[in-house]
Design an enzyme around this catalytic site. Structure first.
Site, mmCIF file in Angstrom:
data_model
loop_
_atom_site.group_PDB
_atom_site.id
_atom_site.type_symbol
_atom_site.label_atom_id
_atom_site.label_comp_id
_atom_site.label_asym_id
_atom_site.label_seq_id
_atom_site.Cartn_x
_atom_site.Cartn_y
_atom_site.Cartn_z
ATOM 1 N N ASP A 1 0.901 -1.028 -0.006
ATOM 2 C CA ASP A 1 -0.037 -0.226 -0.010
ATOM 3 C C ASP A 1 0.829 1.213 -0.003
ATOM 4 O O ASP A 1 2.097 1.171 0.263
ATOM 5 C CB ASP A 1 -0.911 0.063 1.344
ATOM 6 C CG ASP A 1 -2.007 0.969 1.271
ATOM 7 O OD1 ASP A 1 -2.196 1.709 0.265
ATOM 8 O OD2 ASP A 1 -2.351 1.575 2.275
ATOM 9 N N SER A 2 0.397 2.324 -0.368
ATOM 10 C CA SER A 2 1.071 3.624 -0.124
ATOM 11 C C SER A 2 1.310 3.656 1.311
ATOM 12 O O SER A 2 2.631 4.349 1.620
ATOM 13 C CB SER A 2 0.349 4.562 -0.619
ATOM 14 O OG SER A 2 -1.031 4.891 -0.069
ATOM 15 N N GLY B 1 -2.432 9.845 -4.201
ATOM 16 C CA GLY B 1 -3.594 10.404 -4.809
ATOM 17 C C GLY B 1 -3.383 11.473 -5.768
ATOM 18 O O GLY B 1 -3.767 11.451 -7.019
ATOM 19 N N CYS C 1 -4.462 -1.329 -1.818
ATOM 20 C CA CYS C 1 -4.447 0.008 -2.154
ATOM 21 C C CYS C 1 -5.456 0.313 -3.313
ATOM 22 O O CYS C 1 -5.307 -0.132 -4.289
ATOM 23 C CB CYS C 1 -3.197 0.575 -2.444
ATOM 24 S SG CYS C 1 -3.034 2.294 -2.914
ATOM 25 N N ASN C 2 -6.408 0.946 -3.057
ATOM 26 C CA ASN C 2 -7.596 1.364 -4.229
ATOM 27 C C ASN C 2 -6.818 2.116 -5.474
ATOM 28 O O ASN C 2 -6.848 1.819 -6.511
ATOM 29 C CB ASN C 2 -8.752 2.015 -3.860
ATOM 30 C CG ASN C 2 -9.606 1.157 -2.952
ATOM 31 O OD1 ASN C 2 -9.123 0.982 -1.566
ATOM 32 N ND2 ASN C 2 -10.125 0.532 -3.393
ATOM 33 N N THR C 3 -5.824 3.383 -5.067
ATOM 34 C CA THR C 3 -5.314 3.919 -5.989
ATOM 35 C C THR C 3 -4.243 3.099 -6.854
ATOM 36 O O THR C 3 -4.341 3.375 -8.065
ATOM 37 C CB THR C 3 -4.457 5.075 -5.267
ATOM 38 O OG1 THR C 3 -5.331 6.098 -4.706
ATOM 39 C CG2 THR C 3 -3.595 6.167 -6.405
ATOM 40 N N CYS D 1 -11.527 3.062 0.230
ATOM 41 C CA CYS D 1 -10.069 3.573 0.285
ATOM 42 C C CYS D 1 -9.681 2.335 1.550
ATOM 43 O O CYS D 1 -10.496 2.496 2.651
ATOM 44 C CB CYS D 1 -9.776 5.096 0.953
ATOM 45 S SG CYS D 1 -8.112 5.162 1.448
ATOM 46 N N THR D 2 -8.723 1.818 1.439
ATOM 47 C CA THR D 2 -8.433 0.856 2.483
ATOM 48 C C THR D 2 -7.938 1.426 3.814
ATOM 49 O O THR D 2 -8.042 0.827 4.858
ATOM 50 C CB THR D 2 -7.271 -0.121 2.184
ATOM 51 O OG1 THR D 2 -6.116 0.826 1.740
ATOM 52 C CG2 THR D 2 -7.417 -0.809 0.762
ATOM 53 N N HIS D 3 -7.631 2.818 3.808
ATOM 54 C CA HIS D 3 -7.333 3.416 5.390
ATOM 55 C C HIS D 3 -8.555 3.522 5.969
ATOM 56 O O HIS D 3 -8.646 3.536 7.125
ATOM 57 C CB HIS D 3 -6.738 4.888 5.088
ATOM 58 C CG HIS D 3 -5.180 4.924 4.561
ATOM 59 N ND1 HIS D 3 -4.781 4.378 3.307
ATOM 60 C CD2 HIS D 3 -4.214 5.161 5.220
ATOM 61 C CE1 HIS D 3 -3.278 4.496 3.443
ATOM 62 N NE2 HIS D 3 -2.966 5.054 4.669
#
Length: 255
Positions: A2-3, A35, A65-67, A172-174
């Site tokens: 992930d980011s 993003g 991570c969706n992005t 968003c995973t966060h």
């Protein structure tokens, strides 16, 4: 990968399904947020984060991570498959819409209204009333465990969410790390709360399916390796403010 620490939810879900699995968590806190970056930059950074994880020869790689899934999934798969199965993260719009009733999708401003998300809505929620809710600043606030900023971002997004929604997609995973705080912000007296739809459980199960016999034959000890922008370190302190991070802190740093 992930980011940032949004990967904690998927990692904790894998740990629940396979307590013996050795986990490698690779993220890019030095490059956050992703993003606002160009697609080319996101792809470059995602590949670097994935290759840092791939050096540990995992049985499967989750892009939690969706992005990164939107912009870099094809490039990562081209680089790593078939040697390492790669599992992307897609917002759970289909199951949310299938239950009927209005749906709200909480996502980053970059994802909200994007052709990617609009395509998912068209394909999986065409018959549902869908509201896209941008959540500026929420992912960053979660990343750094900034309690006041989380409260402000959640309150602002809750104010944009229709009161009659029956399902909320955490895009968003966060956001999955603060799902209970989002649920509390949307709670109304005497009204049944909406059902929340995250992605962590589904991607964890899919990763174990894709890993197949290799994962079942593994003899892990539930170890944890943390890679931050290419450096092997311990879980950042902010990660330990969340239940998912604390659950993973069985072995802080398996070198």
């Amino acid at each position: 990968m992930d980011s940032g620490i949004g990967l904690l939810a998927a990692a904790a879900a894998v740990r629940t399904l396979r307590p013996d699995a050795d986990l490698v968590l690779s993220s890019d806190p030095d490059g956050m947020p992703w993003g606002p970056r160009t697609t080319e930059d996101i792809v470059e950074r995602a590949l670097a984060v994935c290759e840092a994880a791939a050096a540990h020869r995992p049985d499967a790689l989750i892009i939690a991570c969706n992005t990164a899934s939107v912009h870099a999934l094809p490039a990562v798969r081209a680089r790593l498959e078939p040697e390492i199965p790669v599992i992307g993260t897609v917002p759970a719009i289909k199951p949310a819409a299938s239950a009927g009733g209005p749906v709200a999708i909480w996502a980053t401003p970059a994802t909200t209204g994007s052709p990617y998300q609009r395509g998912l809505i068209r394909d999986f929620a065409a018959g549902a009333e869908v509201t896209e809710v941008p959540c500026p600043g929420l992912a960053d606030a979660v990343q750094w465990a900034d309690e006041d900023a989380i409260d402000r971002a959640v309150a602002a997004a809750a104010a944009l969410t229709p009161r009659d929604v029956r399902a909320v997609v955490l895009g968003c995973t966060h956001y999955e790390l603060v799902a209970e705080r989002i649920r509390a912000a949307l709670r109304q007296p005497g009204v049944e709360p909406p059902v929340f739809h995250g992605s962590a459980g589904a991607v964890a199960a899919q990763a174990l399916r894709r890993a197949g016999e290799r994962a079942r034959a593994a003899t892990g000890r539930g170890g944890l390796t943390v890679i931050l922008s290419g450096r092997e370190e311990s879980l950042p302190q902010a990660a330990l403010t969340y239940a998912e991070g604390r659950a993973l802190q069985v072995v802080s740093h398996a070198g």
